[in-house]
Design an enzyme around this catalytic site. Structure first.
Site: not given
Ligand code: GBH
Length: 489
Positions: A82, A174, A313, A378
């Site tokens: 990624r 995010e 994440n 993540e």
């Protein structure tokens, strides 16, 4: 090296895709090469807002070193990567109607082709915080409504140029960080605090830009978008990567339970609810009623279901304490009622090691949203004091090995109970520019010697651990197995 986590049977590890993640500004460098103009992070770091006056000017120099990095990935058995695109490298003037930079396109073509030649499947983040400075100057970036059309145009350029080889897209990394830290508090670039009103305006623009991008990719026929040129029916997937810290009620008191719940709605539901249900959570609408914009019926319809997978994440969890008199108050704590830490502290002040919180968060997400597919976009940790160690000491990263072992154990437990995670990315492939902390906090499973002229990469024990039990045994990417949607380059 320790054994594989107990709750991760070989069969499950084989059936899951395991990879590594990075982001453009954190690893690329080449800040003024190949026609690239500054992003807000170049401006911010050049103005001295980063610890030790660090900048991303060179970073890991992946701009030049990607062939050796993909070779290293291949050696570790990594088949999924990624990364993010630098908007200002692709469109130096940022906006719709401005020229596409051929050198930027050529760079990413080589990068992607090299990846695929090494049997690594690309997963692309369209926006990982590095907004072209020109768009910040023009209309305050995500605060301006013009952002929506410019973002969709930029995404379209990526789909047109790379959509034949990339079939997994994340629009935003995010949104919470972008809207709270970049705009609301202004502690991240561009560094101009816009308060709660700016914060929610940012979120509103971001969500509408996401939905239009989703629609563009899948070409919903009845929709009318301005100057859409993405011609072929796309057969890949578009999602988003949301960050969230799990919140555990501090006590069984009903205000603590309510606070944990409201905290998750306020931070995750702010973005996830519109994407799954078409509107903000009722709790947020009531608590932020003076500053939260509302969606038109049409926008709401467009937003609802506008993702093929949910990216999460995940790093840590905290305790939440509520108030008996104020339902909108959420106080977070890192110690329980007896003063015991929720988990050991990493190098980053916000990050404690709380493996069970991963399991609880995943169960929460599956039950509230019932996503078709979850990707852990993540997960990782900064090891205490790693930056002050020699290379030889730093690569013996037991702290990080234990973090991964614990978190993956609970991820596997969640998968075994029906949570639909089929892909997982460790953050990060290598030590890199850790935003405001510069190079002082390391999240890599490969060490980067920032003092050596070659920026030498050395695999840490955590990289060996993940390689042995996950990367090598996990599912391949199916790179080149079929031609996904999109035009030929
Ligand atoms: C990720 O964010 C980022 O996507 C990635 O680029 C980054 O390198 C990685 O984490 C490691 O940090 O400043 O005290 O208010 C993780 C989620 C949310 C963690 C915001 C830091 C800031 C806490 N981040 N949080 S504070």
């Amino acid at each position: 090296l320790p054994d594989a986590p107990a709750m991760c049977p070989l069969e499950m590890r084989k059936n899951t895709r395991w990879g590594v993640a990075t982001a453009s500004y954190q690893v690329e460098g080449g800040w003024n090469l190949g026609g690239r103009t500054p992003s807000v992070w170049d401006t911010f770091s050049h103005a001295g807002f980063i610890k030790n006056n660090d900048t991303g000017d060179v970073a890991c120099d992946m701009y030049h070193k990607y062939p050796q990095d993909f070779k290293l990935m291949r050696e570790l058995g990594i088949k999924h990567y990624r990364f993010s695109f630098s908007w200002n490298r692709i469109l130096p003037q940022g906006g719709k109607g401005t020229p596409v930079n051929p050198e930027g396109i050529a760079f990413y073509n080589s990068l992607i082709n090299e990846m695929i030649a090494n049997n690594i499947r690309p997963y692309a983040t369209i926006f990982h915080w590095d907004l072209p400075q020109v768009l910040q100057d023009k209309y305050q970036g995500l605060i301006g409504e013009e952002f929506i059309a410019d973002f969709v145009n930029y995404a379209n350029v990526l789909f047109e140029n790379f959509g034949d080889r990339i079939r997994d897209w994340m629009t935003f990394n995010e949104p919470w960080v972008t809207c709270v830290l970049q705009y609301g508090q202004g502690v991240f670039a561009p560094g101009i605090p816009m308060g709660d009103e700016g914060m929610y305006k940012c979120g509103h623009n971001l969500l509408r830009a996401h939905a239009k991008t989703y629609q563009l990719y899948h070409k919903v026929p009845q929709a009318k978008l301005d100057n859409v040129t993405f011609a072929d029916a796309a057969r890949g997937k578009v999602g988003i990567a949301l960050n969230i810290e799990y919140l555990e009620p501090l006590t069984e008191a009903k205000e603590d339970v309510a606070a944990a719940n409201y905290g998750l709605e306020k931070n995750l539901g702010w973005f996830a609810d519109p994407l799954f249900f078409g509107d903000y959570p009722a709790s947020l609408k009531s608590c932020a009623k003076d500053v939260l914009p509302s969606f038109t019926a049409e926008e709401s319809k467009l937003l609802k279901g506008s993702l093929d997978f949910l990216g999460i994440n995940f790093y840590t969890g905290k305790f939440a304490k509520g108030s008996a008199t104020d339902k909108c108050s959420v106080e977070t704590r890192e110690q329980d009622v007896n003063g015991k830490d929720i988990g050991p502290l990493a190098e980053s002040s916000w990050l404690r090691v709380v493996p069970w919180s991963f399991y609880k968060l995943l169960k929460y997400v599956q039950s509230r949203y019932d996503p078709k597919q979850i990707i852990i976009t993540e997960n990782g940790v900064s090891a205490p004091k790693e930056d002050s160690m020699s290379v030889q000491q730093a690569i013996r990263d037991d702290f990080r090995v234990n973090y991964y072992k614990g978190y993956l154990d609970y991820l596997c437990k969640a998968i075994s109970e029906g949570v639909k995670v089929n892909t997982y990315f460790a953050w990060s492939f290598m030590d890199n520019f850790e935003w405001r902390e510069g190079y002082s906090q390391r999240f890599g499973i490969n060490h980067v010697d920032f003092d050596s002229p070659e920026l030498t990469r050395t695999t840490k024990d955590s990289g060996k651990f993940l390689s042995k039990h996950f990367f090598r045994v996990g599912r391949g990417g199916g790179v080149g197995a079929r031609r996904p949607g999109g035009r030929k380059p």
